[in-house]
Design a protein around this motif. Structure first.
Motif, PDB file in Angstrom:
ATOM      1  N   ALA A   1     -59.024 -50.293 -62.704  1.00  0.00           N
ATOM      2  CA  ALA A   1     -59.527 -49.908 -64.305  1.00  0.00           C
ATOM      3  C   ALA A   1     -60.372 -51.156 -64.714  1.00  0.00           C
ATOM      4  O   ALA A   1     -60.474 -51.401 -65.789  1.00  0.00           O
ATOM      5  CB  ALA A   1     -58.327 -50.071 -65.131  1.00  0.00           C
ATOM      6  N   ASP A   2     -61.369 -51.189 -63.965  1.00  0.00           N
ATOM      7  CA  ASP A   2     -62.483 -52.224 -64.200  1.00  0.00           C
ATOM      8  C   ASP A   2     -62.357 -53.711 -64.596  1.00  0.00           C
ATOM      9  O   ASP A   2     -62.971 -54.347 -64.978  1.00  0.00           O
ATOM     10  CB  ASP A   2     -63.573 -51.851 -65.157  1.00  0.00           C
ATOM     11  N   ASP A   3     -60.969 -54.116 -64.024  1.00  0.00           N
ATOM     12  CA  ASP A   3     -60.414 -55.446 -64.369  1.00  0.00           C
ATOM     13  C   ASP A   3     -60.592 -56.202 -62.973  1.00  0.00           C
ATOM     14  O   ASP A   3     -60.225 -56.085 -62.004  1.00  0.00           O
ATOM     15  CB  ASP A   3     -58.850 -55.405 -64.598  1.00  0.00           C
ATOM     16  N   GLN A   4     -61.682 -57.249 -63.243  1.00  0.00           N
ATOM     17  CA  GLN A   4     -62.295 -57.891 -62.122  1.00  0.00           C
ATOM     18  C   GLN A   4     -61.128 -58.674 -61.553  1.00  0.00           C
ATOM     19  O   GLN A   4     -61.117 -58.973 -60.242  1.00  0.00           O
ATOM     20  CB  GLN A   4     -63.451 -58.855 -62.561  1.00  0.00           C
TER      21      GLN A   4
ATOM     22  N   LEU B   1     -49.366 -63.175 -52.237  1.00  0.00           N
ATOM     23  CA  LEU B   1     -50.588 -62.446 -52.667  1.00  0.00           C
ATOM     24  C   LEU B   1     -50.335 -60.999 -53.399  1.00  0.00           C
ATOM     25  O   LEU B   1     -50.671 -60.680 -54.385  1.00  0.00           O
ATOM     26  CB  LEU B   1     -51.413 -62.186 -51.597  1.00  0.00           C
ATOM     27  N   MET B   2     -49.400 -60.342 -52.647  1.00  0.00           N
ATOM     28  CA  MET B   2     -48.913 -59.173 -53.330  1.00  0.00           C
ATOM     29  C   MET B   2     -48.167 -59.700 -54.801  1.00  0.00           C
ATOM     30  O   MET B   2     -48.287 -58.639 -55.877  1.00  0.00           O
ATOM     31  CB  MET B   2     -47.654 -58.654 -52.621  1.00  0.00           C
ATOM     32  N   PHE B   3     -47.511 -60.441 -54.896  1.00  0.00           N
ATOM     33  CA  PHE B   3     -46.590 -60.784 -56.308  1.00  0.00           C
ATOM     34  C   PHE B   3     -47.696 -61.201 -57.328  1.00  0.00           C
ATOM     35  O   PHE B   3     -47.612 -60.824 -58.505  1.00  0.00           O
ATOM     36  CB  PHE B   3     -45.850 -61.934 -56.079  1.00  0.00           C
TER      37      PHE B   3
ATOM     38  N   LEU C   1     -57.928 -58.344 -61.584  1.00  0.00           N
ATOM     39  CA  LEU C   1     -57.192 -57.489 -60.722  1.00  0.00           C
ATOM     40  C   LEU C   1     -57.530 -57.150 -59.380  1.00  0.00           C
ATOM     41  O   LEU C   1     -56.909 -57.257 -58.321  1.00  0.00           O
ATOM     42  CB  LEU C   1     -56.631 -56.415 -61.573  1.00  0.00           C
ATOM     43  N   GLU C   2     -58.970 -56.560 -59.439  1.00  0.00           N
ATOM     44  CA  GLU C   2     -59.789 -56.349 -58.107  1.00  0.00           C
ATOM     45  C   GLU C   2     -59.764 -57.347 -57.306  1.00  0.00           C
ATOM     46  O   GLU C   2     -59.279 -57.012 -56.058  1.00  0.00           O
ATOM     47  CB  GLU C   2     -61.013 -55.721 -58.548  1.00  0.00           C
ATOM     48  N   ARG C   3     -60.123 -58.608 -57.535  1.00  0.00           N
ATOM     49  CA  ARG C   3     -59.996 -59.495 -56.481  1.00  0.00           C
ATOM     50  C   ARG C   3     -58.587 -59.911 -56.009  1.00  0.00           C
ATOM     51  O   ARG C   3     -58.332 -59.999 -54.859  1.00  0.00           O
ATOM     52  CB  ARG C   3     -60.848 -61.000 -56.972  1.00  0.00           C
ATOM     53  N   LYS C   4     -57.570 -59.662 -56.801  1.00  0.00           N
ATOM     54  CA  LYS C   4     -56.148 -60.171 -56.438  1.00  0.00           C
ATOM     55  C   LYS C   4     -55.654 -58.959 -55.668  1.00  0.00           C
ATOM     56  O   LYS C   4     -55.025 -59.107 -54.333  1.00  0.00           O
ATOM     57  CB  LYS C   4     -55.095 -60.268 -57.597  1.00  0.00           C
ATOM     58  N   VAL C   5     -56.128 -57.709 -55.578  1.00  0.00           N
ATOM     59  CA  VAL C   5     -55.839 -56.770 -54.943  1.00  0.00           C
ATOM     60  C   VAL C   5     -56.496 -56.636 -53.622  1.00  0.00           C
ATOM     61  O   VAL C   5     -56.111 -56.499 -52.360  1.00  0.00           O
ATOM     62  CB  VAL C   5     -56.169 -55.251 -55.650  1.00  0.00           C
ATOM     63  N   ARG C   6     -57.802 -57.047 -53.617  1.00  0.00           N
ATOM     64  CA  ARG C   6     -58.751 -57.402 -52.232  1.00  0.00           C
ATOM     65  C   ARG C   6     -58.192 -58.265 -51.456  1.00  0.00           C
ATOM     66  O   ARG C   6     -58.371 -58.363 -50.294  1.00  0.00           O
ATOM     67  CB  ARG C   6     -60.164 -57.339 -52.560  1.00  0.00           C
ATOM     68  N   ARG C   7     -57.853 -59.472 -52.010  1.00  0.00           N
ATOM     69  CA  ARG C   7     -57.372 -60.628 -51.172  1.00  0.00           C
ATOM     70  C   ARG C   7     -56.044 -60.177 -50.674  1.00  0.00           C
ATOM     71  O   ARG C   7     -56.197 -60.761 -49.389  1.00  0.00           O
ATOM     72  CB  ARG C   7     -57.340 -61.976 -51.909  1.00  0.00           C
TER      73      ARG C   7
ATOM     74  N   HIS D   1     -49.946 -59.324 -62.179  1.00  0.00           N
ATOM     75  CA  HIS D   1     -51.247 -59.097 -62.967  1.00  0.00           C
ATOM     76  C   HIS D   1     -50.749 -57.481 -63.466  1.00  0.00           C
ATOM     77  O   HIS D   1     -51.307 -57.034 -64.683  1.00  0.00           O
ATOM     78  CB  HIS D   1     -52.457 -59.345 -62.256  1.00  0.00           C
ATOM     79  N   ARG D   2     -50.679 -56.589 -62.677  1.00  0.00           N
ATOM     80  CA  ARG D   2     -50.591 -55.060 -63.151  1.00  0.00           C
ATOM     81  C   ARG D   2     -49.391 -55.011 -64.387  1.00  0.00           C
ATOM     82  O   ARG D   2     -49.592 -54.250 -65.276  1.00  0.00           O
ATOM     83  CB  ARG D   2     -49.937 -54.307 -62.070  1.00  0.00           C
ATOM     84  N   ALA D   3     -48.338 -55.831 -64.048  1.00  0.00           N
ATOM     85  CA  ALA D   3     -47.165 -55.793 -65.066  1.00  0.00           C
ATOM     86  C   ALA D   3     -47.792 -56.238 -66.488  1.00  0.00           C
ATOM     87  O   ALA D   3     -47.541 -55.811 -67.479  1.00  0.00           O
ATOM     88  CB  ALA D   3     -46.125 -56.675 -64.699  1.00  0.00           C
ATOM     89  N   LYS D   4     -48.589 -57.405 -66.508  1.00  0.00           N
ATOM     90  CA  LYS D   4     -49.219 -57.922 -67.632  1.00  0.00           C
ATOM     91  C   LYS D   4     -50.046 -56.943 -68.364  1.00  0.00           C
ATOM     92  O   LYS D   4     -50.184 -57.108 -69.422  1.00  0.00           O
ATOM     93  CB  LYS D   4     -49.755 -59.114 -67.384  1.00  0.00           C
ATOM     94  N   THR D   5     -51.004 -56.307 -67.556  1.00  0.00           N
ATOM     95  CA  THR D   5     -51.853 -55.321 -68.128  1.00  0.00           C
ATOM     96  C   THR D   5     -51.722 -54.017 -68.265  1.00  0.00           C
ATOM     97  O   THR D   5     -52.443 -53.320 -68.853  1.00  0.00           O
ATOM     98  CB  THR D   5     -53.184 -55.343 -67.304  1.00  0.00           C
ATOM     99  N   GLY D   6     -50.452 -53.681 -67.733  1.00  0.00           N
ATOM    100  CA  GLY D   6     -50.036 -52.194 -67.651  1.00  0.00           C
ATOM    101  C   GLY D   6     -50.968 -51.400 -66.891  1.00  0.00           C
ATOM    102  O   GLY D   6     -50.926 -50.082 -66.967  1.00  0.00           O
TER     103      GLY D   6
END
Length: 141
Positions: A39-42, A21-23, A44-50, A28-33
């Protein structure tokens, strides 16, 4: 005192899931910078939260389960809690694997059901484990 095998197996499973899950969040962070925050990226938000939700729940459950197992609780009891928690965390991660499970409550009932089921089994299982530890201590002291 015997080695807590059931707890160790659960811990091994959870660390692999946690890193996976961390990867996904990191990629996603690497892809989006987006280095910090979401940064309002839904997505990324759900990946971070899970990832974070697993981290919030796993450590305390592993600790209490190890105490129960090291205290001599029946293997079937320990294994039942371990299996339920592992299944719950997979259900939660699957539910959070799609935007319908986090940001679109009107859509995709499957995703919502998986996330809700995972959260419910995690919570009920954690309370059950805590109550079992109290019972175990009171009846074995």
């Amino acid at each position: 005192m015997e080695f807590p095998i059931a707890t160790a197996l659960l811990a091994a499973f959870l660390i692999i899931l946690q890193q996976g899950l961390m990867f996904t969040a990191g990629m996603h962070r690497a892809k989006t910078g987006i280095g910090v925050g979401v940064a309002d990226d839904q997505h990324l938000e759900r990946k971070v939260r899970r990832h974070g939700n697993l981290a919030e729940n796993a450590a305390i459950l592993i600790l209490v389960l190890a105490i129960v197992e090291l205290g001599g609780a029946p293997t079937a009891v320990v294994a039942s809690f371990a299996i339920a928690f592992a299944a719950a965390r997979v259900m939660h991660a699957v539910g959070f694997g799609h935007l319908d499970g986090s940001h679109n409550p009107g859509g995709g009932k499957f995703w919502i059901a998986m996330r809700a089921s995972g959260a419910t089994v995690t919570g009920v299982g954690g309370i059950g484990l805590g109550l079992y530890l109290v019972y175990f201590l009171l009846t074995n002291m």
